[in-house]
Design a protein around this motif. Structure first.
Motif, PDB file in Angstrom:
ATOM      1  N   TRP A 108       0.864  -1.199   0.000  1.00  0.00           N
ATOM      2  CA  TRP A 108       0.000   0.000   0.000  1.00  0.00           C
ATOM      3  C   TRP A 108       0.893   1.240   0.000  1.00  0.00           C
ATOM      4  O   TRP A 108       1.954   1.229   0.646  1.00  0.00           O
ATOM      5  N   PRO A 109       0.462   2.323  -0.636  1.00  0.00           N
ATOM      6  CA  PRO A 109       1.304   3.534  -0.678  1.00  0.00           C
ATOM      7  C   PRO A 109       1.364   4.264   0.671  1.00  0.00           C
ATOM      8  O   PRO A 109       2.356   4.939   0.962  1.00  0.00           O
ATOM      9  N   LEU A 110       0.310   4.177   1.479  1.00  0.00           N
ATOM     10  CA  LEU A 110       0.258   4.826   2.796  1.00  0.00           C
ATOM     11  C   LEU A 110       0.659   6.307   2.732  1.00  0.00           C
ATOM     12  O   LEU A 110       1.578   6.733   3.449  1.00  0.00           O
ATOM     13  N   PRO A 111      -0.022   7.094   1.900  1.00  0.00           N
ATOM     14  CA  PRO A 111       0.392   8.494   1.712  1.00  0.00           C
ATOM     15  C   PRO A 111       0.265   9.349   2.971  1.00  0.00           C
ATOM     16  O   PRO A 111       0.863  10.424   3.032  1.00  0.00           O
ATOM     17  N   THR A 112      -0.478   8.863   3.978  1.00  0.00           N
ATOM     18  CA  THR A 112      -0.593   9.641   5.212  1.00  0.00           C
ATOM     19  C   THR A 112       0.367   9.146   6.301  1.00  0.00           C
ATOM     20  O   THR A 112       0.325   9.626   7.429  1.00  0.00           O
ATOM     21  N   ARG A 113       1.224   8.197   5.955  1.00  0.00           N
ATOM     22  CA  ARG A 113       2.232   7.677   6.893  1.00  0.00           C
ATOM     23  C   ARG A 113       3.622   8.018   6.377  1.00  0.00           C
ATOM     24  O   ARG A 113       3.789   8.420   5.238  1.00  0.00           O
ATOM     25  N   TYR A 114       4.633   7.781   7.195  1.00  0.00           N
ATOM     26  CA  TYR A 114       6.033   7.956   6.779  1.00  0.00           C
ATOM     27  C   TYR A 114       6.247   9.330   6.114  1.00  0.00           C
ATOM     28  O   TYR A 114       6.934   9.432   5.096  1.00  0.00           O
ATOM     29  N   ASP A 115       5.587  10.369   6.617  1.00  0.00           N
ATOM     30  CA  ASP A 115       5.662  11.709   6.024  1.00  0.00           C
ATOM     31  C   ASP A 115       5.345  11.697   4.523  1.00  0.00           C
ATOM     32  O   ASP A 115       5.878  12.504   3.761  1.00  0.00           O
ATOM     33  N   GLY A 116       4.503  10.794   4.133  1.00  0.00           N
ATOM     34  CA  GLY A 116       4.095  10.737   2.718  1.00  0.00           C
ATOM     35  C   GLY A 116       5.200  10.248   1.790  1.00  0.00           C
ATOM     36  O   GLY A 116       5.097  10.370   0.566  1.00  0.00           O
ATOM     37  N   ASP A 117       6.260   9.682   2.372  1.00  0.00           N
ATOM     38  CA  ASP A 117       7.425   9.284   1.569  1.00  0.00           C
ATOM     39  C   ASP A 117       7.385   7.803   1.192  1.00  0.00           C
ATOM     40  O   ASP A 117       7.858   6.952   1.937  1.00  0.00           O
ATOM     41  N   PHE A 118       6.822   7.520   0.022  1.00  0.00           N
ATOM     42  CA  PHE A 118       6.935   6.146  -0.484  1.00  0.00           C
ATOM     43  C   PHE A 118       7.999   6.065  -1.568  1.00  0.00           C
ATOM     44  O   PHE A 118       8.283   4.996  -2.079  1.00  0.00           O
ATOM     45  N   VAL A 119       8.606   7.240  -1.905  1.00  0.00           N
ATOM     46  CA  VAL A 119       9.676   7.244  -2.911  1.00  0.00           C
ATOM     47  C   VAL A 119      10.902   6.501  -2.379  1.00  0.00           C
ATOM     48  O   VAL A 119      11.509   5.690  -3.081  1.00  0.00           O
ATOM     49  N   SER A 120      11.290   6.751  -1.086  1.00  0.00           N
ATOM     50  CA  SER A 120      12.444   6.019  -0.521  1.00  0.00           C
ATOM     51  C   SER A 120      12.173   4.521  -0.514  1.00  0.00           C
ATOM     52  O   SER A 120      13.077   3.716  -0.702  1.00  0.00           O
ATOM     53  N   THR A 121      10.926   4.164  -0.225  1.00  0.00           N
ATOM     54  CA  THR A 121      10.558   2.741  -0.212  1.00  0.00           C
ATOM     55  C   THR A 121      10.747   2.152  -1.617  1.00  0.00           C
ATOM     56  O   THR A 121      11.291   1.059  -1.781  1.00  0.00           O
ATOM     57  N   TRP A 122      10.315   2.916  -2.607  1.00  0.00           N
ATOM     58  CA  TRP A 122      10.459   2.455  -3.992  1.00  0.00           C
ATOM     59  C   TRP A 122      11.948   2.319  -4.354  1.00  0.00           C
ATOM     60  O   TRP A 122      12.361   1.357  -5.004  1.00  0.00           O
ATOM     61  N   LYS A 123      12.772   3.257  -3.885  1.00  0.00           N
ATOM     62  CA  LYS A 123      14.218   3.166  -4.164  1.00  0.00           C
ATOM     63  C   LYS A 123      14.807   1.907  -3.529  1.00  0.00           C
ATOM     64  O   LYS A 123      15.682   1.257  -4.115  1.00  0.00           O
ATOM     65  N   ALA A 124      14.340   1.552  -2.341  1.00  0.00           N
ATOM     66  CA  ALA A 124      14.838   0.337  -1.676  1.00  0.00           C
ATOM     67  C   ALA A 124      14.424  -0.909  -2.467  1.00  0.00           C
ATOM     68  O   ALA A 124      15.179  -1.879  -2.574  1.00  0.00           O
ATOM     69  N   MET A 125      13.234  -0.873  -3.050  1.00  0.00           N
ATOM     70  CA  MET A 125      12.787  -1.995  -3.892  1.00  0.00           C
ATOM     71  C   MET A 125      13.709  -2.127  -5.102  1.00  0.00           C
ATOM     72  O   MET A 125      14.073  -3.238  -5.500  1.00  0.00           O
ATOM     73  N   LEU A 126      14.108  -0.996  -5.669  1.00  0.00           N
ATOM     74  CA  LEU A 126      15.010  -1.031  -6.835  1.00  0.00           C
ATOM     75  C   LEU A 126      16.397  -1.558  -6.441  1.00  0.00           C
ATOM     76  O   LEU A 126      17.056  -2.230  -7.221  1.00  0.00           O
ATOM     77  N   GLU A 127      16.814  -1.258  -5.201  1.00  0.00           N
ATOM     78  CA  GLU A 127      18.087  -1.810  -4.690  1.00  0.00           C
ATOM     79  C   GLU A 127      18.049  -3.335  -4.695  1.00  0.00           C
ATOM     80  O   GLU A 127      19.024  -3.990  -5.033  1.00  0.00           O
ATOM     81  N   LEU A 128      16.914  -3.881  -4.260  1.00  0.00           N
ATOM     82  CA  LEU A 128      16.765  -5.343  -4.220  1.00  0.00           C
ATOM     83  C   LEU A 128      16.911  -5.942  -5.605  1.00  0.00           C
ATOM     84  O   LEU A 128      17.489  -7.004  -5.792  1.00  0.00           O
ATOM     85  N   LYS A 129      16.396  -5.214  -6.582  1.00  0.00           N
ATOM     86  CA  LYS A 129      16.477  -5.701  -7.956  1.00  0.00           C
ATOM     87  C   LYS A 129      17.927  -5.712  -8.419  1.00  0.00           C
ATOM     88  O   LYS A 129      18.379  -6.647  -9.070  1.00  0.00           O
ATOM     89  N   GLU A 130      18.647  -4.653  -8.050  1.00  0.00           N
ATOM     90  CA  GLU A 130      20.044  -4.564  -8.480  1.00  0.00           C
ATOM     91  C   GLU A 130      20.888  -5.695  -7.915  1.00  0.00           C
ATOM     92  O   GLU A 130      21.815  -6.159  -8.562  1.00  0.00           O
ATOM     93  N   ASP A 131      20.572  -6.139  -6.690  1.00  0.00           N
ATOM     94  CA  ASP A 131      21.428  -7.186  -6.112  1.00  0.00           C
ATOM     95  C   ASP A 131      21.064  -8.588  -6.612  1.00  0.00           C
ATOM     96  O   ASP A 131      21.687  -9.573  -6.230  1.00  0.00           O
TER      97      ASP A 131
END
Ligand code: NAD
Length: 278
Positions: A108-131
């Motif tokens: 879930w994007p949870l736009p009202t949680r984590y200060d609305g920051d799901f971009v960092s979460t998405w970057k971490a997902m991309l890190e997983l792909k790279e490894d």
């Protein structure tokens, strides 16, 4: 024969899979084992479903080669911070007993949680792909502006957006936004979590085609090009839901189902803009 859908990273996914939401852990190994016997080769689970270990048990016991089964899991809402993404993904691999996952989604994007920051979460997902331990990264329940934000920030679109879609809630804005970014749509709750099964129009089309209502609804999804993974714990229903590649609906029958859309009132699940459960 289940068709495949090509994703924007060049990989393919079976268009029909098997869902495991609300399948209790103690019944998951037998249920997923039966689904694999019926012929399903795509299983959708999530950290939050608390049945990943039992999905892994069923896959291991099936004797089917790892490469023939497409596995999806999803990030728990409590684990959006970068280190939690990495740690929990490793737990997911362990539970599923695999060294590589086909698809991992932000649940879930949870736009009202984590200060609305799901971009960092998405970057971490991309890190997983790279490894290399994750083949494809995707999202779930992302609204058009959520998709736009992660694409603007990283230049990388998810391969899929898994959103609620069924005849009572076509969710066309999120579907269209996904297609605009070449993101495939996975329709969760394809039977409206059961709500559409008793619909009168669906019953009429079922009579016209000599098919079950569930098959008519699932066929409607396939003809729209979406990826689906209906859930049932009963083997005969698993079989019924799997036998949908040998008939089709006419354009007129498709239209009669299209007009059942109730807009937001037809939602069975929560609104992703306000949903904030962690
Ligand atoms: P669904 O639309 O697949 O409906 C499931 C219900 O329909 C169950 O009650 C089942 O008993 C009944 N059913 C299934 N086949 C039937 C048949 N042939 N005849 C009569 N009844 C039948 O709902 P779902 O399970 O919520 O959605 C499918 C999958 O999507 C889930 O299992 C899960 O993997 C995923 N999902 C994802 C999210 C998300 O937020 N990403 C949310 C909900 C579900």
């Amino acid at each position: 024969m289940v068709d495949s859908v090509k994703l924007n990273d060049g990989t393919t996914i079976p268009q029909l899979g098997f869902g495991t939401y609300l399948v209790p852990p103690e019944e998951t190994a037998a249920t997923v084992g039966a689904a694999l016997e019926v012929g399903y080769r795509h299983i959708d689970t999530a950290q939050g479903y608390k049945n990943e270990a039992e999905v892994g048990e069923a896959v291991a016991a099936s004797g089917i080669s790892r490469d023939e089964i497409y596995l999806t899991s999803k990030l728990h809402n409590g684990f959006h911070r970068r280190d939690d993404v990495i740690r929990s993904f490793e737990e997911t691999l362990e539970k599923l007993r695999v060294d590589r996952l086909d698809l991992f989604l932000i649940h879930w994007p949870l736009p009202t949680r984590y200060d609305g920051d799901f971009v960092s979460t998405w970057k971490a997902m991309l890190e997983l792909k790279e490894d290399g331990r994750l083949t494809s990264a995707g999202v779930s329940n992302f609204q058009p502006d959520h998709l736009q934000q992660i694409v603007d920030a990283t230049g990388e679109a998810p391969v899929v957006n898994q959103i609620e879609v069924h005849p009572y809630f076509r969710n066309e804005a999120a579907r269209q936004a996904s297609h605009d970014h070449a993101v495939a749509v996975e329709a969760w709750g394809p039977l409206g979590q059961g709500a559409v099964l008793d619909d009168a129009t669906v019953a009429q089309i079922a009579a016209e085609t000599g098919r079950a209502p569930s098959q008519v609804i699932l066929r409607w999804h396939l003809e729209r090009g979406d990826i689906i993974f209906p859930k049932s714990m009963k083997r005969e229903r698993m079989e019924e839901n799997f036998a949908i590649f040998d008939f089709s609906l006419t354009p007129e029958q498709m239209e009669r189902i299209d007009v059942l859309d109730q807009g937001a009132a037809g939602r069975q699940g929560p609104d992703p803009d306000t949903f904030d459960m962690v």
